[in-house]
Every structure is written in structure tokens, then in C-alpha cells.
Design a protein around this motif. Structure first.
Motif, PDB file in Angstrom:
ATOM      1  N   SER A  53       0.834  -1.212   0.000  1.00 10.97           N
ATOM      2  CA  SER A  53       0.000   0.000   0.000  1.00 10.97           C
ATOM      3  C   SER A  53       0.863   1.254   0.000  1.00 10.97           C
ATOM      4  N   ILE A  54       1.921   1.239   0.793  1.00  8.65           N
ATOM      5  CA  ILE A  54       2.824   2.392   0.845  1.00  8.65           C
ATOM      6  C   ILE A  54       3.517   2.588  -0.500  1.00  8.65           C
ATOM      7  N   ALA A  55       3.959   1.502  -1.112  1.00 13.78           N
ATOM      8  CA  ALA A  55       4.609   1.598  -2.426  1.00 13.78           C
ATOM      9  C   ALA A  55       3.641   2.154  -3.466  1.00 13.78           C
ATOM     10  N   LYS A  56       2.390   1.683  -3.424  1.00 11.63           N
ATOM     11  CA  LYS A  56       1.384   2.191  -4.368  1.00 11.63           C
ATOM     12  C   LYS A  56       1.137   3.676  -4.133  1.00 11.63           C
ATOM     13  N   ALA A  57       1.043   4.077  -2.872  1.00 11.14           N
ATOM     14  CA  ALA A  57       0.813   5.486  -2.554  1.00 11.14           C
ATOM     15  C   ALA A  57       1.967   6.354  -3.058  1.00 11.14           C
ATOM     16  N   ARG A  58       3.175   5.892  -2.875  1.00 13.53           N
ATOM     17  CA  ARG A  58       4.338   6.661  -3.344  1.00 13.53           C
ATOM     18  C   ARG A  58       4.370   6.745  -4.864  1.00 13.53           C
ATOM     19  N   THR A  59       3.956   5.679  -5.537  1.00 14.76           N
ATOM     20  CA  THR A  59       3.889   5.706  -7.003  1.00 14.76           C
ATOM     21  C   THR A  59       2.850   6.727  -7.465  1.00 14.76           C
ATOM     22  N   GLU A  60       1.684   6.690  -6.829  1.00 11.20           N
ATOM     23  CA  GLU A  60       0.632   7.660  -7.167  1.00 11.20           C
ATOM     24  C   GLU A  60       1.119   9.086  -6.931  1.00 11.20           C
ATOM     25  N   ASP A  61       1.814   9.298  -5.819  1.00 10.78           N
ATOM     26  CA  ASP A  61       2.318  10.632  -5.489  1.00 10.78           C
ATOM     27  C   ASP A  61       3.345  11.091  -6.521  1.00 10.78           C
ATOM     28  N   SER A  62       4.222  10.189  -6.921  1.00 10.80           N
ATOM     29  CA  SER A  62       5.258  10.573  -7.899  1.00 10.80           C
ATOM     30  C   SER A  62       4.668  10.887  -9.268  1.00 10.80           C
TER      31      SER A  62
END
Length: 87
Positions: A53-62
Motif C-alpha cells: 500500500s505504501i509503495a502504491k501510494a508513493r507511485t501515485e504521489d510521484s
């Protein structure tokens, strides 16, 4: 009587709920969720789910999708709350 696990979780939730309000970006919120995951006693499968979930959130943010990032982090927060209520 309140046991130490419930007390620690309560403190973590209060700190977490206060922190995102002050977070300047979704990336900072992801860091806070990551810290919360480190303080809770999670199984390897649960820890993997939170990391995903954290990795997905960081991808979305980037990619500039802050709303999607925050939605993903909200899902991780719900997971923490549900997990704690079940315990």
C-alpha cells in the motif's frame, strides 16, 4: 483494565491522526504510515500488505495523483484500525 498493547496503539493512532494534518505532502503521510507499521505487531503477510500500500501510494504521489495517494493511505489506516479492533 487497559493493557500496554492497547495503550501503545492508542498513542500511535493519536500521533498518526495528528501528523497527517501537518503533513505537507502525501509522501510525508506515507512515511508516517510506514512508522506506524513498524510500531505494530504485524504478521509477515500483514506487513507485506502495508508495504504494498505504501509503495502504491508513493507511485501515485510521484505521478502527481495526490488524491489517489491519500486514498491508498486511508486504506492502510483502515487496515490498522480493523486489525486493532479484531485483536
Amino acid at each position: 483494565m487497559l493493557d500496554i498493547k492497547q495503550f501503545a496503539f492508542g498513542v500511535a493512532v493519536l500521533a498518526f491522526l495528528a501528523s497527517p494534518v501537518r503533513a505537507a505532502s502525501c509522501a510525508e503521510g506515507a512515511g508516517i504510515v510506514e512508522q506506524m507499521a513498524g510500531t505494530l505487531d504485524l504478521s509477515e503477510a500483514e506487513r507485506s500488505k502495508v508495504k504494498a500500500s505504501i509503495a502504491k501510494a508513493r507511485t501515485e504521489d510521484s505521478q502527481g495523483r495526490e488524491r489517489a495517494c491519500k486514498t491508498t493511505l486511508a486504506g492502510a489506516i483502515r487496515f490498522f484500525l480493523i486489525r486493532t479492533v479484531i485483536d
